[in-house]
Design a protein around this motif. Structure first.
Motif, PDB file in Angstrom:
ATOM      1  N   THR A  21      38.810  55.848  54.647  1.00 33.42           N
ATOM      2  CA  THR A  21      37.536  56.406  54.180  1.00 33.42           C
ATOM      3  C   THR A  21      37.486  56.459  52.656  1.00 33.42           C
ATOM      4  N   ALA A  22      38.572  56.923  52.044  1.00 35.80           N
ATOM      5  CA  ALA A  22      38.618  57.007  50.580  1.00 35.80           C
ATOM      6  C   ALA A  22      38.523  55.619  49.956  1.00 35.80           C
ATOM      7  N   ALA A  23      39.228  54.660  50.546  1.00 27.48           N
ATOM      8  CA  ALA A  23      39.186  53.291  50.012  1.00 27.48           C
ATOM      9  C   ALA A  23      37.782  52.714  50.128  1.00 27.48           C
ATOM     10  N   GLN A  24      37.109  52.974  51.235  1.00 23.47           N
ATOM     11  CA  GLN A  24      35.736  52.479  51.404  1.00 23.47           C
ATOM     12  C   GLN A  24      34.785  53.117  50.387  1.00 23.47           C
ATOM     13  N   LEU A  25      34.938  54.412  50.157  1.00 21.30           N
ATOM     14  CA  LEU A  25      34.097  55.088  49.164  1.00 21.30           C
ATOM     15  C   LEU A  25      34.348  54.529  47.763  1.00 21.30           C
ATOM     16  N   LEU A  26      35.605  54.329  47.427  1.00 24.44           N
ATOM     17  CA  LEU A  26      35.916  53.788  46.111  1.00 24.44           C
ATOM     18  C   LEU A  26      35.426  52.348  45.968  1.00 24.44           C
ATOM     19  N   ALA A  27      35.520  51.579  47.034  1.00 19.36           N
ATOM     20  CA  ALA A  27      35.016  50.206  46.983  1.00 19.36           C
ATOM     21  C   ALA A  27      33.502  50.203  46.735  1.00 19.36           C
ATOM     22  N   ALA A  28      32.807  51.133  47.369  1.00 19.10           N
ATOM     23  CA  ALA A  28      31.357  51.235  47.144  1.00 19.10           C
ATOM     24  C   ALA A  28      31.057  51.614  45.700  1.00 19.10           C
ATOM     25  N   LEU A  29      31.859  52.502  45.116  1.00 19.70           N
ATOM     26  CA  LEU A  29      31.648  52.916  43.721  1.00 19.70           C
ATOM     27  C   LEU A  29      31.928  51.784  42.735  1.00 19.70           C
ATOM     28  N   THR A  30      32.813  50.855  43.095  1.00 23.87           N
ATOM     29  CA  THR A  30      33.164  49.785  42.156  1.00 23.87           C
ATOM     30  C   THR A  30      32.196  48.610  42.220  1.00 23.87           C
ATOM     31  N   ARG A  31      31.230  48.641  43.107  1.00 23.17           N
ATOM     32  CA  ARG A  31      30.269  47.540  43.192  1.00 23.17           C
ATOM     33  C   ARG A  31      29.367  47.483  41.959  1.00 23.17           C
ATOM     34  N   ASP A  32      29.118  48.613  41.358  1.00 23.09           N
ATOM     35  CA  ASP A  32      28.316  48.648  40.136  1.00 23.09           C
ATOM     36  C   ASP A  32      29.250  48.544  38.939  1.00 23.09           C
ATOM     37  N   PRO A  33      28.827  47.783  37.930  1.00 20.46           N
ATOM     38  CA  PRO A  33      29.697  47.669  36.753  1.00 20.46           C
ATOM     39  C   PRO A  33      29.747  48.992  35.994  1.00 20.46           C
ATOM     40  N   LEU A  34      30.827  49.653  36.144  1.00 21.55           N
ATOM     41  CA  LEU A  34      31.018  50.936  35.479  1.00 21.55           C
ATOM     42  C   LEU A  34      32.046  50.781  34.362  1.00 21.55           C
ATOM     43  N   PRO A  35      31.955  51.620  33.349  1.00 19.00           N
ATOM     44  CA  PRO A  35      32.980  51.560  32.319  1.00 19.00           C
ATOM     45  C   PRO A  35      34.354  51.988  32.841  1.00 19.00           C
ATOM     46  N   LEU A  36      34.363  52.678  33.967  1.00 20.55           N
ATOM     47  CA  LEU A  36      35.631  53.149  34.528  1.00 20.55           C
ATOM     48  C   LEU A  36      36.225  52.168  35.545  1.00 20.55           C
ATOM     49  N   LEU A  37      35.725  50.946  35.581  1.00 22.19           N
ATOM     50  CA  LEU A  37      36.186  49.976  36.566  1.00 22.19           C
ATOM     51  C   LEU A  37      37.713  49.800  36.569  1.00 22.19           C
ATOM     52  N   PRO A  38      38.400  49.705  35.418  1.00 22.97           N
ATOM     53  CA  PRO A  38      39.869  49.597  35.456  1.00 22.97           C
ATOM     54  C   PRO A  38      40.535  50.820  36.094  1.00 22.97           C
ATOM     55  N   TRP A  40      39.167  52.713  38.476  1.00 23.87           N
ATOM     56  CA  TRP A  40      38.933  52.602  39.911  1.00 23.87           C
ATOM     57  C   TRP A  40      39.890  51.585  40.526  1.00 23.87           C
ATOM     58  N   ALA A  41      40.120  50.485  39.850  1.00 26.93           N
ATOM     59  CA  ALA A  41      41.031  49.463  40.366  1.00 26.93           C
ATOM     60  C   ALA A  41      42.443  50.034  40.526  1.00 26.93           C
ATOM     61  N   HIS A  42      42.855  50.864  39.593  1.00 29.04           N
ATOM     62  CA  HIS A  42      44.178  51.495  39.675  1.00 29.04           C
ATOM     63  C   HIS A  42      44.242  52.454  40.868  1.00 29.04           C
ATOM     64  N   VAL A  43      43.202  53.226  41.060  1.00 30.97           N
ATOM     65  CA  VAL A  43      43.155  54.177  42.185  1.00 30.97           C
ATOM     66  C   VAL A  43      43.172  53.422  43.507  1.00 30.97           C
ATOM     67  N   ILE A  44      42.414  52.350  43.602  1.00 34.66           N
ATOM     68  CA  ILE A  44      42.377  51.560  44.835  1.00 34.66           C
ATOM     69  C   ILE A  44      43.752  50.950  45.124  1.00 34.66           C
TER      70      ILE A  44
END
Length: 109
Positions: A21-38, A40-44
């Motif tokens: 569930t957490a991975a799916q939520l984070l994947a949804a958050l990374t679909r938009d180009p965010l400044p925090l993308l790196p 999010w990638a580390h958390v995933i």
């Protein structure tokens, strides 16, 4: 006599479910180009490690159960040896030798 584990086991299926569930939520958050993308990638990537840890814990639990079973069998053999010695048996160490042989030959009973 019921044996209770000193530390209750974590429900690994529940952990895995929450991880998915957490991975799916984070994947949804990374679909938009965010400044925090790196970040999010580390958390995933960290969440991806959980499946490996769950597999390792499952294997360790099985190994621990086998070791506990072997220990119980050895303790029973020691008790039988002491009783046989008390009763004047000609070969009271038979029980310990038999159990050690069984465990060394891989029967693992």
């Amino acid at each position: 006599m019921t044996h209770r584990h000193p530390y209750p086991h974590t429900d690994l299926q529940e952990v895995a479910h929450r991880n998915i569930t957490a991975a799916q939520l984070l994947a949804a958050l990374t679909r938009d180009p965010l400044p925090l993308l790196p970040v999010w990638a580390h958390v995933i990537a960290a969440l991806d490690d959980i499946d490996t840890v769950i597999d390792e814990i499952t294997g360790l639990r099985a190994e621990l159960a086998l070791i506990r079973h072997q220990r119980a069998n050895l303790l029973a053999a020691v008790r039988a040896t002491l009783a046989a010695h008390h009763d004047g048996d000609d070969d009271p160490l038979y029980y310990v030798r038999d159990e050690l042989h069984a465990q060394m030959s891989g029967e693992g009973r």
